[in-house]
Design a protein around this motif. Structure first.
Motif, PDB file in Angstrom:
ATOM      1  N   GLN A   1       0.723  -1.351   0.041  1.00  0.00           N
ATOM      2  CA  GLN A   1       0.127   0.341  -0.426  1.00  0.00           C
ATOM      3  C   GLN A   1       0.826   1.250   0.082  1.00  0.00           C
ATOM      4  N   ASN A   2       0.542   2.279  -1.223  1.00  0.00           N
ATOM      5  CA  ASN A   2       1.401   3.558  -1.356  1.00  0.00           C
ATOM      6  C   ASN A   2       2.854   3.311  -1.552  1.00  0.00           C
ATOM      7  N   LEU A   3       3.185   2.522  -2.060  1.00  0.00           N
ATOM      8  CA  LEU A   3       4.661   2.134  -2.178  1.00  0.00           C
ATOM      9  C   LEU A   3       4.123   2.218  -3.909  1.00  0.00           C
ATOM     10  N   HIS A   4       5.500   3.000  -3.928  1.00  0.00           N
ATOM     11  CA  HIS A   4       6.092   3.552  -6.155  1.00  0.00           C
ATOM     12  C   HIS A   4       7.470   2.714  -6.068  1.00  0.00           C
ATOM     13  N   PHE A   5       6.781   2.388  -7.773  1.00  0.00           N
ATOM     14  CA  PHE A   5       8.119   1.603  -8.064  1.00  0.00           C
ATOM     15  C   PHE A   5       8.608   2.195  -9.381  1.00  0.00           C
ATOM     16  N   ASP A   6       9.821   2.571 -10.011  1.00  0.00           N
ATOM     17  CA  ASP A   6      10.324   3.085 -11.232  1.00  0.00           C
ATOM     18  C   ASP A   6      10.513   1.571 -12.257  1.00  0.00           C
ATOM     19  N   GLU A   7      10.145   0.622 -11.814  1.00  0.00           N
ATOM     20  CA  GLU A   7      10.825  -0.005 -12.405  1.00  0.00           C
ATOM     21  C   GLU A   7      10.718  -1.487 -12.250  1.00  0.00           C
ATOM     22  N   VAL A   8      10.032  -2.471 -13.164  1.00  0.00           N
ATOM     23  CA  VAL A   8       9.299  -3.736 -12.767  1.00  0.00           C
ATOM     24  C   VAL A   8      10.639  -4.965 -13.081  1.00  0.00           C
ATOM     25  N   SER A   9      11.483  -5.482 -12.953  1.00  0.00           N
ATOM     26  CA  SER A   9      11.983  -6.579 -12.974  1.00  0.00           C
ATOM     27  C   SER A   9      11.188  -7.846 -13.659  1.00  0.00           C
ATOM     28  N   ASN A  10      11.645  -8.902 -14.663  1.00  0.00           N
ATOM     29  CA  ASN A  10      10.872  -9.985 -14.634  1.00  0.00           C
ATOM     30  C   ASN A  10      10.700 -11.108 -13.761  1.00  0.00           C
ATOM     31  N   GLY A  11      10.514 -10.897 -12.653  1.00  0.00           N
ATOM     32  CA  GLY A  11      10.949 -12.324 -11.599  1.00  0.00           C
ATOM     33  C   GLY A  11      11.934 -12.062 -10.120  1.00  0.00           C
ATOM     34  N   SER A  12      12.978 -11.418 -10.664  1.00  0.00           N
ATOM     35  CA  SER A  12      14.685 -11.605 -10.114  1.00  0.00           C
ATOM     36  C   SER A  12      14.586 -10.285  -9.588  1.00  0.00           C
ATOM     37  N   LEU A  13      14.764 -10.386  -8.626  1.00  0.00           N
ATOM     38  CA  LEU A  13      15.547  -9.420  -7.281  1.00  0.00           C
ATOM     39  C   LEU A  13      16.493  -9.310  -7.555  1.00  0.00           C
ATOM     40  N   THR A  14      17.197  -9.360  -8.921  1.00  0.00           N
ATOM     41  CA  THR A  14      18.947  -9.041  -9.224  1.00  0.00           C
ATOM     42  C   THR A  14      18.400  -7.359 -10.198  1.00  0.00           C
ATOM     43  N   PRO A  15      19.058  -6.174  -9.802  1.00  0.00           N
ATOM     44  CA  PRO A  15      19.242  -5.602 -10.453  1.00  0.00           C
ATOM     45  C   PRO A  15      19.239  -6.150 -11.873  1.00  0.00           C
ATOM     46  N   THR A  16      18.856  -5.534 -12.912  1.00  0.00           N
ATOM     47  CA  THR A  16      19.310  -4.966 -14.175  1.00  0.00           C
ATOM     48  C   THR A  16      19.271  -3.523 -14.872  1.00  0.00           C
ATOM     49  N   SER A  17      20.238  -3.326 -15.783  1.00  0.00           N
ATOM     50  CA  SER A  17      19.696  -1.910 -15.991  1.00  0.00           C
ATOM     51  C   SER A  17      19.151  -2.578 -17.529  1.00  0.00           C
ATOM     52  N   VAL A  18      18.026  -1.767 -17.897  1.00  0.00           N
ATOM     53  CA  VAL A  18      17.781  -0.757 -18.645  1.00  0.00           C
ATOM     54  C   VAL A  18      17.578   0.243 -19.597  1.00  0.00           C
ATOM     55  N   ALA A  19      17.867   0.551 -20.686  1.00  0.00           N
ATOM     56  CA  ALA A  19      18.084   1.387 -20.825  1.00  0.00           C
ATOM     57  C   ALA A  19      16.879   2.102 -20.915  1.00  0.00           C
TER      58      ALA A  19
ATOM     59  N   ALA B   1      -2.284 -19.184  -8.315  1.00  0.00           N
ATOM     60  CA  ALA B   1      -3.145 -18.531  -9.287  1.00  0.00           C
ATOM     61  C   ALA B   1      -4.335 -17.291  -8.397  1.00  0.00           C
ATOM     62  N   ASN B   2      -4.436 -16.534  -9.152  1.00  0.00           N
ATOM     63  CA  ASN B   2      -5.047 -15.504  -8.380  1.00  0.00           C
ATOM     64  C   ASN B   2      -5.109 -15.433  -6.791  1.00  0.00           C
ATOM     65  N   VAL B   3      -3.710 -14.966  -6.889  1.00  0.00           N
ATOM     66  CA  VAL B   3      -3.249 -14.469  -5.788  1.00  0.00           C
ATOM     67  C   VAL B   3      -2.968 -12.358  -6.130  1.00  0.00           C
ATOM     68  N   SER B   4      -3.886 -11.954  -5.735  1.00  0.00           N
ATOM     69  CA  SER B   4      -3.180 -10.233  -5.748  1.00  0.00           C
ATOM     70  C   SER B   4      -1.877  -9.639  -5.594  1.00  0.00           C
ATOM     71  N   ASN B   5      -1.707  -9.288  -6.367  1.00  0.00           N
ATOM     72  CA  ASN B   5      -0.338  -8.232  -6.104  1.00  0.00           C
ATOM     73  C   ASN B   5      -1.031  -6.989  -5.916  1.00  0.00           C
ATOM     74  N   TRP B   6      -1.159  -5.802  -5.347  1.00  0.00           N
ATOM     75  CA  TRP B   6      -1.870  -4.502  -5.148  1.00  0.00           C
ATOM     76  C   TRP B   6      -0.367  -3.504  -4.886  1.00  0.00           C
ATOM     77  N   LEU B   7      -0.577  -2.394  -5.626  1.00  0.00           N
ATOM     78  CA  LEU B   7       0.400  -1.028  -4.960  1.00  0.00           C
ATOM     79  C   LEU B   7      -1.417  -0.458  -5.801  1.00  0.00           C
ATOM     80  N   GLY B   8      -0.896   1.006  -4.390  1.00  0.00           N
ATOM     81  CA  GLY B   8      -1.938   1.583  -4.521  1.00  0.00           C
ATOM     82  C   GLY B   8      -2.377   1.712  -3.418  1.00  0.00           C
ATOM     83  N   SER B   9      -3.426   3.290  -3.339  1.00  0.00           N
ATOM     84  CA  SER B   9      -3.605   3.589  -1.996  1.00  0.00           C
ATOM     85  C   SER B   9      -4.192   3.148  -1.262  1.00  0.00           C
ATOM     86  N   GLY B  10      -4.850   1.546  -1.408  1.00  0.00           N
ATOM     87  CA  GLY B  10      -5.357   0.219  -0.138  1.00  0.00           C
ATOM     88  C   GLY B  10      -6.608   1.057   0.132  1.00  0.00           C
ATOM     89  N   GLY B  11      -7.112   2.121  -0.020  1.00  0.00           N
ATOM     90  CA  GLY B  11      -8.174   2.956   0.354  1.00  0.00           C
ATOM     91  C   GLY B  11      -8.124   3.642   1.289  1.00  0.00           C
TER      92      GLY B  11
END
Length: 201
Positions: A24-42, A57-67
């Motif tokens: 909740q109320n978290l902000h991210f600049d870039e999303v990786s492909n499932g690995s937590l290893t930082p990678t450089s993307v042009a 299946a049917n597991v929600s991942n939320w980024l937002g105001s959370g009400g």
């Protein structure tokens, strides 16, 4: 005029976080492909990264105001995010304004929340949809197959700047949808959330 703003500046630390639950109320600049290893993307700063890990299946991942942070159409709110939808056919995304509870599972391709003004990627969808809905009524859906720049499809599999503008004009209000700066849909029907309905993002 009334100005309410939620803003994030990514010139800070460089955490790598996994979204395997509710954020909740978290902000991210870039999303990786499932690995937590930082990678450089042009073209992307990569200061703050999120990895959406493989989940059941049917597991929600939320980024937002959370009400906790809400707005309404009468305040003419704007939502903007730069994002990419995964090509996996069990992957759904809604990006914009809605009235879903923070722990709601997005387990269907339609009628996700009571009130809607968002972009949506359905489970098997490869193009973004522009969606509005008011008080559990019928959805107004525009599939963005030829709406992007040059008459191309607004595909979900590449980074896109998605922008939703709610304007409290006309009998039912107006919702404008932009992809990469191009106006791709305008909804002005009764499917637009009511002026005083409290909505999160």
């Amino acid at each position: 005029s009334s100005w309410d703003m939620v803003q994030a500046d990514f010139m800070g630390s460089q955490p790598t976080l996994t979204a395997d639950g509710i954020a909740q109320n978290l902000h991210f600049d870039e999303v990786s492909n499932g690995s937590l290893t930082p990678t450089s993307v042009a073209g992307y700063s990569g200061i703050v990264r999120m990895a959406v890990v493989t989940a059941a299946a049917n597991v929600s991942n939320w980024l937002g105001s959370g009400g906790a942070l809400q707005t309404q159409r009468s305040l003419n709110p704007v939502f903007e995010a730069r994002m990419q939808g995964d090509a996996n056919t069990d992957h759904r995304v809604i990006a914009g304004f809605h009235t879903a509870a923070i722990n709601t599972t997005i387990a269907a391709d339609t009628n996700n929340t009571t009130n809607e003004a968002f972009f949506r990627k359905t489970a098997a969808g490869t193009n973004w949809e522009a969606v509005t809905r008011n008080a559990s009524g019928a959805e107004n859906i525009t599939t963005l197959a030829t709406a992007c720049a040059g008459g191309t499809a607004c595909t979900t599999s590449v980074m896109r700047i998605l922008r939703v503008e709610l304007e409290d004009t006309g009998a039912n209000g107006t919702v404008r949808f932009f992809v990469d700066g191009t106006l791709v849909a305008t909804h002005t029907t009764t499917a637009v959330p009511a002026a005083a309905t409290r909505i999160g993002y």
